[in-house]
Each structure stands twice: as C-alpha cells, then as structure tokens.
Write a protein that holds these residues in place. Sequence first.
Motif, PDB file in Angstrom:
ATOM      1  N   LEU A 137       8.079 -10.508  -5.606  1.00 42.14           N
ATOM      2  CA  LEU A 137       8.058 -10.227  -4.171  1.00 42.14           C
ATOM      3  C   LEU A 137       9.104 -11.040  -3.419  1.00 42.14           C
ATOM      4  CD1 LEU A 137       4.230  -9.953  -3.521  1.00 42.14           C
ATOM      5  CD2 LEU A 137       5.926  -8.163  -3.170  1.00 42.14           C
ATOM      6  N   ILE A 138       9.274 -12.295  -3.774  1.00 45.19           N
ATOM      7  CA  ILE A 138      10.301 -13.131  -3.127  1.00 45.19           C
ATOM      8  C   ILE A 138      11.694 -12.583  -3.418  1.00 45.19           C
ATOM      9  CG2 ILE A 138      11.394 -15.417  -3.153  1.00 45.19           C
ATOM     10  CD1 ILE A 138       8.531 -16.570  -3.496  1.00 45.19           C
TER      11      ILE A 138
ATOM     12  N   ILE B 126      11.556   2.128   0.866  1.00 45.42           N
ATOM     13  CA  ILE B 126      10.714   1.958  -0.318  1.00 45.42           C
ATOM     14  C   ILE B 126      11.477   1.040  -1.262  1.00 45.42           C
ATOM     15  CG2 ILE B 126       9.555   3.071  -2.251  1.00 45.42           C
ATOM     16  CD1 ILE B 126       9.324   5.572  -0.479  1.00 45.42           C
ATOM     17  N   VAL B 127      10.943  -0.163  -1.426  1.00 40.85           N
ATOM     18  CA  VAL B 127      11.597  -1.197  -2.224  1.00 40.85           C
ATOM     19  C   VAL B 127      11.068  -1.111  -3.645  1.00 40.85           C
ATOM     20  CG1 VAL B 127      12.036  -3.668  -2.454  1.00 40.85           C
ATOM     21  CG2 VAL B 127      11.767  -2.648  -0.174  1.00 40.85           C
ATOM     22  N   GLU B 128      11.955  -0.765  -4.570  1.00 41.12           N
ATOM     23  CA  GLU B 128      11.604  -0.679  -5.983  1.00 41.12           C
ATOM     24  C   GLU B 128      12.274  -1.823  -6.733  1.00 41.12           C
ATOM     25  OE1 GLU B 128      12.997   3.341  -6.476  1.00 41.12           O
ATOM     26  OE2 GLU B 128      10.964   4.131  -6.167  1.00 41.12           O
ATOM     27  N   ASP B 129      12.024  -1.916  -8.012  1.00 40.75           N
ATOM     28  CA  ASP B 129      12.546  -3.037  -8.796  1.00 40.75           C
ATOM     29  C   ASP B 129      14.065  -3.174  -8.733  1.00 40.75           C
ATOM     30  OD1 ASP B 129      10.076  -4.070  -9.804  1.00 40.75           O
ATOM     31  OD2 ASP B 129       9.959  -2.310 -11.085  1.00 40.75           O
TER      32      ASP B 129
ATOM     33  N   ASP C 236       0.845  -1.196   0.000  1.00 43.06           N
ATOM     34  CA  ASP C 236       0.000   0.000   0.000  1.00 43.06           C
ATOM     35  C   ASP C 236       0.880   1.246   0.000  1.00 43.06           C
ATOM     36  OD1 ASP C 236      -1.728   2.102   0.542  1.00 43.06           O
ATOM     37  OD2 ASP C 236      -2.889   0.988   2.027  1.00 43.06           O
ATOM     38  N   LEU C 237       0.880   1.970  -1.107  1.00 45.50           N
ATOM     39  CA  LEU C 237       1.745   3.142  -1.258  1.00 45.50           C
ATOM     40  C   LEU C 237       1.365   4.286  -0.322  1.00 45.50           C
ATOM     41  CD1 LEU C 237       2.219   3.200  -5.136  1.00 45.50           C
ATOM     42  CD2 LEU C 237       3.728   2.243  -3.394  1.00 45.50           C
TER      43      LEU C 237
ATOM     44  N   PHE D 205       6.626  -1.910  -0.625  1.00 47.78           N
ATOM     45  CA  PHE D 205       7.029  -2.473  -1.915  1.00 47.78           C
ATOM     46  C   PHE D 205       6.367  -1.663  -3.019  1.00 47.78           C
ATOM     47  CE2 PHE D 205       7.870  -6.098   0.809  1.00 47.78           C
ATOM     48  CZ  PHE D 205       9.050  -6.595   0.280  1.00 47.78           C
ATOM     49  N   ARG D 206       7.191  -1.079  -3.882  1.00 48.37           N
ATOM     50  CA  ARG D 206       6.701  -0.300  -5.019  1.00 48.37           C
ATOM     51  C   ARG D 206       7.274  -0.951  -6.286  1.00 48.37           C
ATOM     52  NH1 ARG D 206       8.171   5.386  -7.222  1.00 48.37           N
ATOM     53  NH2 ARG D 206       6.163   5.988  -8.094  1.00 48.37           N
ATOM     54  N   LEU D 207       6.660  -2.036  -6.676  1.00 44.48           N
ATOM     55  CA  LEU D 207       7.180  -2.859  -7.763  1.00 44.48           C
ATOM     56  C   LEU D 207       6.294  -2.750  -8.998  1.00 44.48           C
ATOM     57  CD1 LEU D 207       7.835  -5.981  -5.525  1.00 44.48           C
ATOM     58  CD2 LEU D 207       9.510  -4.249  -6.222  1.00 44.48           C
ATOM     59  N   ALA D 208       6.917  -2.773 -10.165  1.00 48.56           N
ATOM     60  CA  ALA D 208       6.162  -2.701 -11.419  1.00 48.56           C
ATOM     61  C   ALA D 208       5.266  -3.920 -11.578  1.00 48.56           C
ATOM     62  CB  ALA D 208       7.114  -2.577 -12.604  1.00 48.56           C
TER      63      ALA D 208
END
Length: 98
Positions: free
Chosen positions: A57-58, A79-82, A27-28, A47-50
Amino acid sequence: MFLDFGKRWQTLRSVEYGDREALVTLDLDFSDIRAYPPEDYQGIIVFRLALQSITTLIRSTTRIIALLDQEPLIGHLWIVEDHQVRIREGSQGGTRVR
C-alpha cells in the motif's frame, strides 16, 4: 457511536465534498461507475492489489502521489493495480493506463 453503512456513506460524502478530498478505498464496489459515477465526486481511488500489505500500500500510494501532478483526479476514477494505474474519465469517458 455505531452507524449503519448508509449513514456512514452519507457522512463520508459530505466530508468529501466539503473538504474537496478524494475517496480512497480498497473496496472494489467503488469501481462500479454505474453506482458511483466519477463525475459526482472529487475523485475516487480504488486499490486493487494482489497483496494488501502495508508495504504494498505504501509503494502504491507513493506511485499515485507522483501522478497527482500529471493527471486530473476530480471527476475521475483511478484503479491502482500492482503494475499500473487505470484512469477512467467519468461515466462516458474513456480509460487510459499509466
């Protein structure tokens, strides 16, 4: 039992504080430091993933587990991005990229 959002959040916060666990979410909204000041929490990981697949996620979770020995989490927003993790040091602190 169904609870409204506000009551669920209060329960989540009490568990988080009592067990000293970080809040981990997709949830951003939790990346808004005005609404959720990082220094008020044991740590927030957003988690801010495309692509939000199980595999992605793993992979991202494995990356942040390795960072736990190198970076502080309590009182911080991650903030975890790709391809990177942005770490915010409280509401007044700066941001660094890992």
